[in-house]
Design a protein around this motif. Structure first.
Motif, PDB file in Angstrom:
ATOM      1  N   ARG A  10      -8.089  -7.120  -0.800  1.00 22.99           N
ATOM      2  CA  ARG A  10      -7.657  -6.001  -1.636  1.00 22.99           C
ATOM      3  C   ARG A  10      -7.541  -4.743  -0.794  1.00 22.99           C
ATOM      4  N   ASP A  11      -6.704  -3.808  -1.259  1.00 20.73           N
ATOM      5  CA  ASP A  11      -6.581  -2.493  -0.638  1.00 20.73           C
ATOM      6  C   ASP A  11      -6.182  -2.600   0.839  1.00 20.73           C
ATOM      7  N   SER A  40     -12.946 -11.049   5.274  1.00 21.50           N
ATOM      8  CA  SER A  40     -13.060 -10.407   3.969  1.00 21.50           C
ATOM      9  C   SER A  40     -14.496  -9.980   3.673  1.00 21.50           C
ATOM     10  N   ARG A  44     -14.160  -3.180   5.148  1.00 20.92           N
ATOM     11  CA  ARG A  44     -14.510  -2.137   4.183  1.00 20.92           C
ATOM     12  C   ARG A  44     -13.241  -1.655   3.493  1.00 20.92           C
ATOM     13  N   GLU A  45     -13.307  -1.484   2.176  1.00 20.88           N
ATOM     14  CA  GLU A  45     -12.177  -0.960   1.414  1.00 20.88           C
ATOM     15  C   GLU A  45     -12.202   0.565   1.472  1.00 20.88           C
ATOM     16  N   GLN A  46     -11.031   1.156   1.645  1.00 18.23           N
ATOM     17  CA  GLN A  46     -10.949   2.605   1.794  1.00 18.23           C
ATOM     18  C   GLN A  46     -11.384   3.348   0.542  1.00 18.23           C
ATOM     19  N   LYS A  47     -11.049   2.841  -0.622  1.00 18.53           N
ATOM     20  CA  LYS A  47     -11.442   3.523  -1.855  1.00 18.53           C
ATOM     21  C   LYS A  47     -12.957   3.551  -1.992  1.00 18.53           C
ATOM     22  N   ASN A 103     -11.979  -1.586  10.355  1.00 22.52           N
ATOM     23  CA  ASN A 103     -11.413  -2.862   9.925  1.00 22.52           C
ATOM     24  C   ASN A 103     -10.621  -3.539  11.031  1.00 22.52           C
TER      25      ASN A 103
END
Length: 119
Positions: A10-11, A40, A44-47, A103
């Protein structure tokens, strides 16, 4: 098949996708699946990193640095209140780039690990 693998992430940012495509281009399908599984769990997701950085204003300053593997800076931020909040503001501005760099580094490390396991 590669596009199906990316649905698990995601993201995903364009720079990150380009790095992933580059590091998995020589892998077998089994290695690619293994890569996505390991990667995965480490990325880390940015949001989420943005939310965690905002929490630094009201709670634990520097937690974003710990999550990005910058332990020394995390400790410094913790004891200085995010370098008197100025460091936290700078991190809010740069969190996208910081997360993307983290990432990309994780993608390279995971690709090396998967290749070593496969040989």
């Amino acid at each position: 098949m590669d596009d199906q693998l990316f649905t698990f992430l995601r993201d995903l940012q364009p720079e990150e996708m380009a790095t992933i495509k580059h590091v998995i281009k020589d892998m077998t399908e089994a290695q690619k699946k293994q890569f996505i599984g390991f990667y995965s769990s480490r990325r880390r997701e940015q949001k989420m990193m943005l939310i965690i950085t905002i929490i630094g204003f009201f709670g634990v300053a520097g937690i974003q640095r710990f999550l990005l593997g910058q332990i020394g800076m995390g400790i410094l931020y913790f004891f200085t209140g995010g370098l008197c909040v100025i460091g936290t503001i700078v991190d809010l501005i740069n969190i996208r780039e910081m997360t993307n760099d983290y990432n990309q580094q994780q993608a390279i490390e995971v690709a090396g690990m998967v290749r070593m396991m496969g040989s």
